[in-house]
Scaffold this motif. Sequence first.
Motif, PDB file in Angstrom:
ATOM      1  N   MET B 565     -74.906 -98.821 -23.565  1.00  0.00           N
ATOM      2  CA  MET B 565     -74.857 -98.507 -24.996  1.00  0.00           C
ATOM      3  C   MET B 565     -73.613 -99.186 -25.513  1.00  0.00           C
ATOM      4  O   MET B 565     -72.502 -98.696 -25.306  1.00  0.00           O
ATOM      5  CB  MET B 565     -74.765 -96.990 -25.211  1.00  0.00           C
ATOM      6  N   TRP B 566     -73.797-100.327 -26.124  1.00  0.00           N
ATOM      7  CA  TRP B 566     -72.675-101.173 -26.497  1.00  0.00           C
ATOM      8  C   TRP B 566     -71.652-100.418 -27.350  1.00  0.00           C
ATOM      9  O   TRP B 566     -71.969 -99.956 -28.431  1.00  0.00           O
ATOM     10  CB  TRP B 566     -73.168-102.410 -27.251  1.00  0.00           C
ATOM     11  N   GLY B 567     -70.462-100.283 -26.826  1.00  0.00           N
ATOM     12  CA  GLY B 567     -69.398 -99.596 -27.568  1.00  0.00           C
ATOM     13  C   GLY B 567     -69.721 -98.138 -27.852  1.00  0.00           C
ATOM     14  O   GLY B 567     -69.092 -97.521 -28.705  1.00  0.00           O
ATOM     15  N   GLY B 568     -70.711 -97.581 -27.149  1.00  0.00           N
ATOM     16  CA  GLY B 568     -71.061 -96.185 -27.368  1.00  0.00           C
ATOM     17  C   GLY B 568     -71.979 -95.976 -28.563  1.00  0.00           C
ATOM     18  O   GLY B 568     -72.207 -94.854 -28.987  1.00  0.00           O
ATOM     19  N   ILE B 569     -72.510 -97.067 -29.100  1.00  0.00           N
ATOM     20  CA  ILE B 569     -73.400 -96.972 -30.261  1.00  0.00           C
ATOM     21  C   ILE B 569     -74.861 -96.996 -29.787  1.00  0.00           C
ATOM     22  O   ILE B 569     -75.222 -97.825 -28.953  1.00  0.00           O
ATOM     23  CB  ILE B 569     -73.153 -98.161 -31.223  1.00  0.00           C
ATOM     24  N   THR B 570     -75.678 -96.101 -30.308  1.00  0.00           N
ATOM     25  CA  THR B 570     -77.092 -96.103 -29.939  1.00  0.00           C
ATOM     26  C   THR B 570     -77.940 -95.937 -31.200  1.00  0.00           C
ATOM     27  O   THR B 570     -77.392 -95.885 -32.312  1.00  0.00           O
ATOM     28  CB  THR B 570     -77.390 -95.002 -28.900  1.00  0.00           C
ATOM     29  N   THR B 571     -79.253 -95.898 -31.021  1.00  0.00           N
ATOM     30  CA  THR B 571     -80.150 -95.798 -32.179  1.00  0.00           C
ATOM     31  C   THR B 571     -81.226 -94.754 -31.866  1.00  0.00           C
ATOM     32  O   THR B 571     -81.471 -94.449 -30.694  1.00  0.00           O
ATOM     33  CB  THR B 571     -80.874 -97.131 -32.444  1.00  0.00           C
ATOM     34  N   PRO B 572     -81.884 -94.241 -32.889  1.00  0.00           N
ATOM     35  CA  PRO B 572     -82.989 -93.297 -32.637  1.00  0.00           C
ATOM     36  C   PRO B 572     -84.053 -93.898 -31.729  1.00  0.00           C
ATOM     37  O   PRO B 572     -84.578 -93.209 -30.857  1.00  0.00           O
ATOM     38  CB  PRO B 572     -83.541 -93.022 -34.042  1.00  0.00           C
ATOM     39  N   GLY B 594     -68.813 -89.506 -19.653  1.00  0.00           N
ATOM     40  CA  GLY B 594     -67.503 -89.704 -20.268  1.00  0.00           C
ATOM     41  C   GLY B 594     -67.357 -91.089 -20.845  1.00  0.00           C
ATOM     42  O   GLY B 594     -66.439 -91.355 -21.631  1.00  0.00           O
ATOM     43  N   GLY B 595     -68.232 -92.001 -20.447  1.00  0.00           N
ATOM     44  CA  GLY B 595     -68.149 -93.379 -20.929  1.00  0.00           C
ATOM     45  C   GLY B 595     -69.035 -93.613 -22.139  1.00  0.00           C
ATOM     46  O   GLY B 595     -69.354 -94.748 -22.464  1.00  0.00           O
ATOM     47  N   GLN B 596     -69.428 -92.526 -22.824  1.00  0.00           N
ATOM     48  CA  GLN B 596     -70.219 -92.621 -24.045  1.00  0.00           C
ATOM     49  C   GLN B 596     -71.585 -93.251 -23.828  1.00  0.00           C
ATOM     50  O   GLN B 596     -71.980 -94.194 -24.500  1.00  0.00           O
ATOM     51  CB  GLN B 596     -69.452 -93.396 -25.125  1.00  0.00           C
ATOM     52  N   ARG B 597     -72.318 -92.751 -22.835  1.00  0.00           N
ATOM     53  CA  ARG B 597     -73.713 -93.156 -22.684  1.00  0.00           C
ATOM     54  C   ARG B 597     -74.494 -92.065 -21.976  1.00  0.00           C
ATOM     55  O   ARG B 597     -73.954 -90.981 -21.735  1.00  0.00           O
ATOM     56  CB  ARG B 597     -73.820 -94.509 -21.988  1.00  0.00           C
ATOM     57  N   PRO B 666     -62.886-106.845  -8.625  1.00  0.00           N
ATOM     58  CA  PRO B 666     -62.525-106.239  -7.336  1.00  0.00           C
ATOM     59  C   PRO B 666     -62.845-104.741  -7.269  1.00  0.00           C
ATOM     60  O   PRO B 666     -63.163-104.217  -6.216  1.00  0.00           O
ATOM     61  CB  PRO B 666     -61.022-106.480  -7.248  1.00  0.00           C
ATOM     62  N   HIS B 667     -62.714-104.052  -8.385  1.00  0.00           N
ATOM     63  CA  HIS B 667     -63.107-102.655  -8.448  1.00  0.00           C
ATOM     64  C   HIS B 667     -63.649-102.453  -9.862  1.00  0.00           C
ATOM     65  O   HIS B 667     -63.672-103.389 -10.659  1.00  0.00           O
ATOM     66  CB  HIS B 667     -61.902-101.747  -8.164  1.00  0.00           C
ATOM     67  N   LYS B 668     -64.077-101.221 -10.179  1.00  0.00           N
ATOM     68  CA  LYS B 668     -64.644-101.045 -11.510  1.00  0.00           C
ATOM     69  C   LYS B 668     -63.575-101.252 -12.589  1.00  0.00           C
ATOM     70  O   LYS B 668     -62.381-101.059 -12.340  1.00  0.00           O
ATOM     71  CB  LYS B 668     -65.282 -99.671 -11.650  1.00  0.00           C
ATOM     72  N   VAL B 669     -64.028-101.657 -13.761  1.00  0.00           N
ATOM     73  CA  VAL B 669     -63.112-101.909 -14.875  1.00  0.00           C
ATOM     74  C   VAL B 669     -63.637-101.154 -16.090  1.00  0.00           C
ATOM     75  O   VAL B 669     -64.793-101.302 -16.471  1.00  0.00           O
ATOM     76  CB  VAL B 669     -63.034-103.419 -15.189  1.00  0.00           C
ATOM     77  N   LYS B 670     -62.766-100.307 -16.636  1.00  0.00           N
ATOM     78  CA  LYS B 670     -63.155 -99.542 -17.825  1.00  0.00           C
ATOM     79  C   LYS B 670     -62.202 -99.870 -18.973  1.00  0.00           C
ATOM     80  O   LYS B 670     -60.999 -99.934 -18.776  1.00  0.00           O
ATOM     81  CB  LYS B 670     -63.099 -98.047 -17.513  1.00  0.00           C
TER      82      LYS B 670
END
Lengths: 112, 809
Positions: B565-572, B594-597, B666-670
Amino acid sequence: MTTWIDIGPLDAIPPRGARKVTTPLGCVAVFRTGADEVYALENRCPHKGGPLADGIVHGHAVTCPLHNWVFDFTTGEAQGADTGRVATYPARVEGGRVLLDAARLQARSQAA
Amino acid sequence: MKKLVVIGAGMASGRMLEELFDTAPGAYAVTLFNAEPRGNYNRIMLSPVLSGEKSYAEIVTHDDAWYAANAVTCRFGEAVTRIDRARKVVVGAQGEVPYDQLVIATGSAPFIIPVPGRDLPGVITYRDLDDTNAMIEASGKGGSAVVIGGGLLGLEAAAGLRLRGMEVTVLHLSGHLMERQLDEAAGFLLRRDLEHRGIKVMTKASTTAILGDDRVEAVLLEDGTTLPADLVVMAVGIRPETRLATDAGLEVARGIAIDAQMRTSDPDIFAVGECVDFNGQLFGLVAPLYDQAKVLAQTLLGAEAVFVPKELSTKLKVTGCDLFSAGDFAEGPNREDIVFRDPGRGVYKRLVIEDDAIIGAVMYGDTADSNWFFGQIRDGADISTLRDTLIFGPAFQGGAPVDPMAAVAALPPEAEICGCNGVCKGTIVAAINGGASDLAAVKAQTKASASCGTCTGLVEQVLASTLGDRFTRKAVQPVCGCTELTHEDLRRLIKSQSLKSMPAVWQAGAWKTPDGCHVCRPALNFYLLADWPLEYRDDLQSRFINERKHANIQKDGTFSVMPRMWGGITTPDELRAIADAADKFAVPTVKVTGGQRIDLLGVKSEDLPAIWADLNAAGMVSGHAYSKGLRTVKTCVGTDHCRFGTQDSTGLGIKLEKALWGSWTPHKVKLAVSGCPRNCAEATCKDVGIICVDSGFQIGVAGAAGMDLKETERLGQVETEEEAIALTIAFVQLYRENAKYLDRPYKWVAKVGLDWVKERVVDDLAERQRLIDAFAVSQSVYQKDPWAEHVRERSEQYKPVNLSGFAAE
């Protein structure tokens, strides 16, 4: 008596990979090594039930994806500090096809 | 201010300048000439550079900033043509410089044996970085190398070239290798070890000619043997470089003649380093050069100082060949030997004793006690009472073996720990008591173990015995049991030897297993795809199941599915598709993360391609919630709705996510972008967190909110979105190129330092652009939706082979 069942072409399993086989009695993981040998193990880690077919294959062993227990293909024994064992089943490659021993899969049902 | 001109920026003059600036900053205005187009670096470490174990950047002693801070006028890459003593000027290729005092530190020149063909292209010496680079380049084409000279330098060159994959033959004139440092037995063990690594050794081999038309093709020996050669390295010895001094009419013997204050026959001209001759003695090892440097600095400052040559010892810097020699080990009428041999382990130790004192020692295979023996030699200690157990070293003196720590604890404060830099135990203990609590701090404050590094273990023992329980050793951990290499070694090896496949790395890194294990393979797969995005093909079988199946395995063996969900934005529409999928596949748990999805948990492996196909059809792609790669970019609503927002934080978050998604790290990136300093998106604990302010964007990096909790550090502040995106991409790419697998950015930054990162990402615009370009190349391969790809090409793999119809009788 040995009855070999054809479960599909060797190419359906990637080198250093595995394929899950469902039987009425539970799942078997069929592994292909880097040297193109095949081995069949019970697909359930005795530790917490992890699916071994989803592990990383290296040498003659697979590492369980849940908690990194390592099982030897030839003995089914857990390696290193862990103790436990999974069942092993005869498997071979013939004419590019992977074969499992039906008799042993049945024997498993009697044991189970 | 008095004018000091220094000719030659080597290790001796470098140390002299350090002493000078430390003791009396501002006493001299210094002009430094160097024929090489660079400043001072640790020449002893050229061998690890040649073998690929270190990079040039790691062996730089004085960088541009150091010269600038000390106001040194650098004339690098400029040869000095003449010294005009009458006018007191040094004449360089680009003009004259007047001096009040002059230091000649021209070092040494390699000795070239006068045989035909010595000038052919492909014949090189081994003295400086250019020689080293020439060898590295030549080795890239493979082929055969002949190294003439089986001394320290020759053998280090041979080992390095062998590691780089060349067929190497060492020619040595004498009957055994390193005859000046080793006796015959140790020479034999060394030869055997080298032969085990595939280096051919020919002793009593005299070179008659080097053959070839327009470049070297072969070496002809006196006995008629012809050895094919694509590269010939001449390492037969060095001689002091004295030409400038001779031309200037200074007194020159074998080297430039100096007195104990380092003064030449001209009272305003001094000499230091390998170019000098002190009472008929020449110097090639670093310890006496540093002593000279100290004396010279004091002399220049008008203090009293006297140079006294000390006993010397030698070690070879070829990984795995452990040898040590010191003192005089020739046989003689009043001399006795104590010899210990353990052929199975390849250990040989020999002590030469005269008048109840050790006067020489040779050790091979086990040199752990060499410092102690060296101390005994230097002090001329009476060993008559220790004689029975002497050869077993300090741990066994007094009858019972004791803790090796006790031996270090028992050393007096004046005991020398670091031979290269003349650092004694007392100095190190003082630094530790002053707050230096680890090896790096001790190194920085005392220079102990800062040159050849062989005393590192000893310095750690001093740390341990001084700090007690407060000391935690930073053990060098290999990647796993398959190899001796550390992650850092491995990354260097892959880059330096251009290794582009797993089998190539297994071979070059001497893997002990046929095809690695679950620990090294994922790391290796990442290193290869990060360094060679176009050449290397991602190996799914070397990935942990989550990355192989692009979903997170759960404790019951089912998987979780999380669309982006790009940037935490979603649609109906997206929400409807997610709800439909959850119904259709009987997903037991639907969770907002927690990552807005939205996470769909408990999906069966065999259902994965089908659920992905449905989500793809609604325009959604994989959220990579399972990967060592870009996870989410969390945002607040920013200027669109918020009355406090200063910038379009949501828009920037979406742009960042669109730029970075699909990349492996190398590891996850948030990431997170907050629209104002109230920081609703919690950007200050992310790997990269951007806080929008009225004047632009504050970019923080290296935050953590997992096992550790850590606030981000400021990478920089920029005015535009474009710059914010550029800095973020450059930072992520630098992390991809350098970090250890499974180190989050905060751990990596703690190791390399934020300044190091800033120099490359913020200050050096060319490097920033290179990083961005390299990232773009990688994204051209890896920025794709793995769900769509697997639905299209690999859905078969998700289906189990069904033998349900095969019923047990």
